[in-house]
Structures are given as structure tokens and as C-alpha cells.
Scaffold this motif. Structure first.
Motif, mmCIF file in Angstrom:
data_model
loop_
_atom_site.group_PDB
_atom_site.id
_atom_site.type_symbol
_atom_site.label_atom_id
_atom_site.label_comp_id
_atom_site.label_asym_id
_atom_site.label_seq_id
_atom_site.Cartn_x
_atom_site.Cartn_y
_atom_site.Cartn_z
ATOM 1 N N GLY A 16 -1.956 -4.053 -0.927
ATOM 2 C CA GLY A 16 -1.301 -2.714 0.126
ATOM 3 C C GLY A 16 -1.780 -1.809 -0.971
ATOM 4 N N GLY A 17 -1.057 -0.477 0.082
ATOM 5 C CA GLY A 17 -1.003 1.368 -0.874
ATOM 6 C C GLY A 17 -0.728 1.400 -2.157
ATOM 7 N N ILE A 18 0.515 1.447 -1.528
ATOM 8 C CA ILE A 18 1.000 1.665 -3.541
ATOM 9 C C ILE A 18 0.688 0.279 -4.403
ATOM 10 C CG2 ILE A 18 3.127 1.749 -4.738
ATOM 11 C CD1 ILE A 18 4.373 3.563 -2.132
ATOM 12 N N ASP A 37 -0.866 -10.762 -3.359
ATOM 13 C CA ASP A 37 0.126 -10.805 -1.624
ATOM 14 C C ASP A 37 -0.429 -11.595 -0.976
ATOM 15 O OD1 ASP A 37 -0.296 -9.063 0.437
ATOM 16 O OD2 ASP A 37 -0.771 -6.986 -1.182
ATOM 17 N N LEU A 38 0.271 -11.854 0.298
ATOM 18 C CA LEU A 38 0.196 -12.856 1.291
ATOM 19 C C LEU A 38 -0.905 -11.979 1.705
ATOM 20 C CD1 LEU A 38 1.763 -14.478 3.527
ATOM 21 C CD2 LEU A 38 2.544 -13.166 4.481
ATOM 22 N N ILE A 62 -0.311 -15.623 -2.553
ATOM 23 C CA ILE A 62 1.446 -15.974 -2.311
ATOM 24 C C ILE A 62 2.121 -15.340 -1.667
ATOM 25 C CG2 ILE A 62 3.200 -16.076 -3.775
ATOM 26 C CD1 ILE A 62 1.633 -15.596 -6.614
ATOM 27 N N ASP A 63 3.169 -16.290 -0.851
ATOM 28 C CA ASP A 63 4.182 -15.758 -0.500
ATOM 29 C C ASP A 63 5.043 -15.786 -0.350
ATOM 30 O OD1 ASP A 63 6.056 -15.189 1.792
ATOM 31 O OD2 ASP A 63 5.254 -16.507 3.398
ATOM 32 N N ILE A 64 5.698 -14.273 -1.405
ATOM 33 C CA ILE A 64 6.606 -14.934 -1.728
ATOM 34 C C ILE A 64 7.901 -15.106 -1.536
ATOM 35 C CG2 ILE A 64 5.899 -12.216 -4.059
ATOM 36 C CD1 ILE A 64 7.673 -10.278 -1.873
ATOM 37 N N ASN A 90 6.547 -5.301 -5.477
ATOM 38 C CA ASN A 90 6.102 -4.290 -5.055
ATOM 39 C C ASN A 90 6.171 -4.570 -3.756
ATOM 40 O OD1 ASN A 90 4.874 -1.865 -4.115
ATOM 41 N ND2 ASN A 90 3.168 -3.170 -3.525
ATOM 42 N N TYR A 155 16.366 -3.185 5.556
ATOM 43 C CA TYR A 155 16.080 -2.752 5.163
ATOM 44 C C TYR A 155 16.615 -1.967 3.649
ATOM 45 C CZ TYR A 155 11.846 -0.316 2.793
ATOM 46 O OH TYR A 155 10.997 0.671 1.759
ATOM 47 N N LYS A 159 16.890 -2.714 -0.204
ATOM 48 C CA LYS A 159 16.327 -2.455 -1.451
ATOM 49 C C LYS A 159 17.267 -2.015 -2.782
ATOM 50 C CE LYS A 159 12.085 -1.839 0.013
ATOM 51 N NZ LYS A 159 11.187 -2.021 -1.006
ATOM 52 N N GLY A 186 9.565 7.775 -1.822
ATOM 53 C CA GLY A 186 9.845 8.710 -0.268
ATOM 54 C C GLY A 186 9.127 7.995 0.397
ATOM 55 N N THR A 188 5.534 7.984 2.143
ATOM 56 C CA THR A 188 4.249 7.528 1.120
ATOM 57 C C THR A 188 3.712 7.111 2.107
ATOM 58 O OG1 THR A 188 5.748 6.660 -0.526
ATOM 59 C CG2 THR A 188 3.028 6.793 -0.482
ATOM 60 N N THR A 190 0.815 5.266 3.947
ATOM 61 C CA THR A 190 0.528 3.434 3.873
ATOM 62 C C THR A 190 0.398 2.945 4.898
ATOM 63 O OG1 THR A 190 2.406 2.478 3.004
ATOM 64 C CG2 THR A 190 1.510 3.634 1.041
HETATM 65 N N1 LIG Z 1 5.880 3.963 1.969
HETATM 66 C C1 LIG Z 1 6.785 4.180 2.203
HETATM 67 O O1 LIG Z 1 6.961 5.009 3.049
HETATM 68 C C2 LIG Z 1 7.683 3.189 1.067
HETATM 69 C C3 LIG Z 1 8.882 3.779 0.886
HETATM 70 C C4 LIG Z 1 9.687 3.802 0.394
HETATM 71 C C5 LIG Z 1 9.403 2.034 -0.376
HETATM 72 N N2 LIG Z 1 8.197 1.648 -0.133
HETATM 73 C C6 LIG Z 1 8.299 0.317 -0.939
HETATM 74 O O2 LIG Z 1 6.838 0.459 -1.445
HETATM 75 C C7 LIG Z 1 6.505 -0.807 -1.727
HETATM 76 C C8 LIG Z 1 4.687 -0.935 -1.534
HETATM 77 O O3 LIG Z 1 4.962 -0.698 0.165
HETATM 78 P P1 LIG Z 1 3.590 0.074 0.656
HETATM 79 O O4 LIG Z 1 3.622 1.349 0.939
HETATM 80 O O5 LIG Z 1 2.382 0.060 -0.288
HETATM 81 O O6 LIG Z 1 3.161 -1.095 1.674
HETATM 82 P P2 LIG Z 1 1.648 -1.898 2.095
HETATM 83 O O7 LIG Z 1 2.541 -2.226 3.546
HETATM 84 O O8 LIG Z 1 0.880 -0.663 2.023
HETATM 85 O O9 LIG Z 1 1.943 -2.863 1.142
HETATM 86 C C9 LIG Z 1 3.248 -3.523 1.153
HETATM 87 C C10 LIG Z 1 2.301 -5.608 0.951
HETATM 88 O O10 LIG Z 1 3.215 -6.182 0.967
HETATM 89 C C11 LIG Z 1 2.372 -7.400 0.907
HETATM 90 N N3 LIG Z 1 3.270 -8.350 1.668
HETATM 91 C C12 LIG Z 1 4.568 -8.375 3.178
HETATM 92 N N4 LIG Z 1 4.942 -9.765 2.663
HETATM 93 C C13 LIG Z 1 4.425 -10.159 2.020
HETATM 94 C C14 LIG Z 1 4.958 -11.852 1.737
HETATM 95 N N5 LIG Z 1 5.695 -12.464 1.827
HETATM 96 N N6 LIG Z 1 4.466 -12.053 0.182
HETATM 97 C C15 LIG Z 1 3.482 -11.542 -0.163
HETATM 98 N N7 LIG Z 1 3.225 -10.147 0.324
HETATM 99 C C16 LIG Z 1 3.650 -9.333 0.875
HETATM 100 C C17 LIG Z 1 1.584 -7.317 2.001
HETATM 101 O O11 LIG Z 1 0.692 -8.347 2.696
HETATM 102 C C18 LIG Z 1 1.235 -5.682 1.970
HETATM 103 O O12 LIG Z 1 0.083 -5.404 1.165
HETATM 104 C C19 LIG Z 1 7.094 -1.806 -0.625
HETATM 105 O O13 LIG Z 1 8.313 -1.992 -0.721
HETATM 106 C C20 LIG Z 1 7.886 -1.027 0.204
HETATM 107 O O14 LIG Z 1 9.048 -1.175 0.644
HETATM 108 C C21 LIG Z 1 7.565 1.956 0.795
#
Ligand SMILES: NC(=O)c1ccc[n+]([C@@H]2O[C@H](COP(=O)([O-])OP(=O)(O)OC[C@H]3O[C@@H](n4cnc5c(N)ncnc54)[C@H](O)[C@@H]3O)[C@@H](O)[C@H]2O)c1
Length: 255
Positions: A16-18, A37-38, A62-64, A90, A155, A159, A186, A188, A190
Motif C-alpha cells: 500500500g501507500g505508507i 500484504d493481502l 499474507i492475510d494478517i 502497518n 477503527y 488504533k 493523520g 494521508t 493513499t
Molecule cells: N491514509 C491515512 O489517512 C491514514 C491515517 C491514519 C492512519 N493510517 C494507517 O496507516 C496504515 C497504512 O495505510 P495506508 O494509508 O498506506 O493505506 P493503503 O490502503 O494504501 O495500505 C494498506 C495496506 O494494507 C493491506 N491490508 C489490508 N488488509 C490486510 C490484511 N488482512 N492482511 C494483509 N494486508 C492487508 C492492503 O492490501 C493495503 O496494501 C494503516 O494502518 C492505516 O490505518 C492511514
């Protein structure tokens, strides 16, 4: 950052993004990255980007939420890359709905991914770290887990749970050379935020409201997060444990 060369790092949500940005940054520091990642395609893309740049990475689907898949996946990573030095939890998922409009099935999915997923990963990875008396864990929570956030009750609860879990494990394992710290993004830009804002019904208005709420006046970018995550995973952070760091342009200022 000191001490990351040749370290084995596991990042969930690495497709994913982060997570993707974090994997690439670890690889720049010379770490060997297990991109979990899933989403198999997303994980493969991140791993390919690293290896084509001369780094070391391997993708794992991997499905976590499934402890069996997590246990098998961790065994495969240790076979391929060696004992795990750093774990970054993450992966995450969110929906935007006022609590009274949510369904119990949605709570279960939110809890399974955002809380049970992290529990499963800790449960599988920590015994090896305890044996080796060394390890770094960084958990990616959210400012929603520190101060609450309308439309994200379950959510945010997960968290916040991740923060309490990290502080508790930091105490339990402090004398075993393992640190646990939390990074809170905060809003972000993605896929997660795009979906979240689309569900809210008026993405442009919501994005503008987020921008106004952030003292620095912009949404976060995935590349804003890896610096803090990689620092807390490094030798430079050896005396830091049980701490929570917001990376959100000043949105949340906690004493
Ligand atoms: N983007 C935001 O605004 C934001 C804000 C606060 C916190 N976060 C946190 O940052 C982290 C990264 O999120 P992101 O913004 O990069 O989102 P994203 O959707 O780009 O990435 C999340 C990734 O988690 C993977 N995922 C989901 N369920 C899964 C599972 N069961 N098993 C394995 N992988 C799984 C997804 O396939 C995806 O690639 C997350 O924990 C999110 O809660 C994001």
C-alpha cells in the motif's frame, strides 16, 4: 540511520501507500525487506521496485487476520531472509460511517484487520526476538486512536488498542532488548483515504476540511511517514520505547 544495514525487516501492508514507501526507505538503509500484504500484486510491485534498484526484498502474500497464514508466512520469511530484526505493523483498513449507522459485521472486519492482525503478527514474531534478546517493533496507529475521530469509532478503538498494546509490550519486554513504539499518521493521501472520503459522500469538501484542520495546511503524503518509522527501528532509537509519535503536520499535539 545507524544499524539497519543487512537487518531483516517485515512490513505488513507493504503493497500500500505508507507501507510501500516504508519498504523502499528500509531498502535504502541496506535492510532486507519482507514485503507482506493481502494484495499479492501490490506486494510484488513494491518488492520489484526495490530489487530493480539494487536492494533486497521479497514479496509475501499474507492475510494478517489469519494466525495460521501469519505463522506460516513468518516461517517462510525466516527461511528465506533469516531471523527477523524489525517488525512494522502497518496494514490497516477503514470505513467512514457514524457509529450508529455501522453494522456489527463491519466492526468484526475492522477489528480483525486493525487489531487482531497486529496481535497475530506480534504473537508469531516476538518469540524469536525474545530468544535473540533483540528486536524493534513499530506499530502504525492513527491520530484517530489518540484523540478520536468522527465517523471512525471502531477503527479509532482498534488504533487506541494498538497504542495500549505497544506500551504494555514495551514494559513486558524492556529488559530483553526489544523496543515497541507507535507512529500515528493523520489524513494521508493513499488508497485508504481515497476510499474513506468517497464513502463519506463529499470527498472534496472533506479533503478541504482536513487541510484546514492541519496546522501545516496540507494532507500527508506516504513519503512523510518512513522517516519516523525507520528512525524508531534503528540503533539511534535504542533507548526509546513505549512512545507515540504523530506525523501529521501538527494535527495532534500531545504532551
Ligand atoms: N491514509 C491515512 O489517512 C491514514 C491515517 C491514519 C492512519 N493510517 C494507517 O496507516 C496504515 C497504512 O495505510 P495506508 O494509508 O498506506 O493505506 P493503503 O490502503 O494504501 O495500505 C494498506 C495496506 O494494507 C493491506 N491490508 C489490508 N488488509 C490486510 C490484511 N488482512 N492482511 C494483509 N494486508 C492487508 C492492503 O492490501 C493495503 O496494501 C494503516 O494502518 C492505516 O490505518 C492511514
Amino acid at each position: 540511520m545507524r544499524g539497519l544495514n543487512d537487518k531483516v525487516v517485515v512490513v505488513t501492508g507493504g503493497g500500500g501507500g505508507i507501507g510501500g514507501a516504508t519498504c523502499r526507505r528500509f531498502a535504502e538503509e541496506g535492510a532486507h525487506v519482507a514485503v507482506c500484504d493481502l494484495n499479492a500484486d501490490g506486494a510484488a510491485q513494491t518488492a520489484d521496485a526495490i530489487t530493480s534498484n539494487g536492494g533486497t526484498a521479497k514479496a509475501y502474500q499474507i492475510d494478517i487476520t489469519d494466525l495460521g497464514q501469519v505463522t506460516d508466512g513468518i516461517a517462510a520469511i525466516e527461511d528465506n531472509l533469516g531471523p527477523i530484526d524489525v517488525l512494522v505493523n502497518n496494514a490497516g483498513w477503514d470505513i467512514f460511517k457514524p457509529f450508529l449507522k455501522t453494522q456489527p459485521e463491519e466492526w468484526q472486519k475492522l477489528i480483525a484487520i486493525n487489531l487482531n492482525g497486529a496481535l497475530n503478527m506480534h504473537y508469531a514474531v516476538l518469540p524469536g526476538m525474545v530468544d535473540r534478546k533483540a528486536g524493534r517493533v513499530v506499530n502504525v496507529s492513527s491520530d484517530a486512536g489518540r484523540v478520536g475521530s468522527s465517523g471512525e469509532a471502531v477503527y479509532a478503538a482498534c488504533k487506541a488498542g494498538m497504542i495500549a498494546l505497544s506500551k504494555t509490550l514495551a514494559r513486558e519486554h524492556a529488559r530483553q532488548g526489544i523496543t515497541f513504539n507507535v507512529v500515528c499518521p493523520g489524513p494521508t493521501e493513499t488508497a485508504l483515504l481515497d476510499n474513506f472520503m468517497a464513502e463519506a459522500g463529499n470527498p472534496d469538501k472533506l479533503a478541504e476540511a482536513f487541510r484546514r484542520a492541519v496546522p501545516m495546511g496540507r494532507l500527508g503524503q506516504a513519503e512523510d511517514l518512513p522517516g519516523a518509522i525507520v528512525f524508531l527501528s534503528s540503533e539511534d532509537a535504542a533507548f526509546i520505547t513505549g512512545q507515540v509519535l504523530s506525523v501529521s503536520g501538527g494535527l495532534t499535539m500531545n504532551g
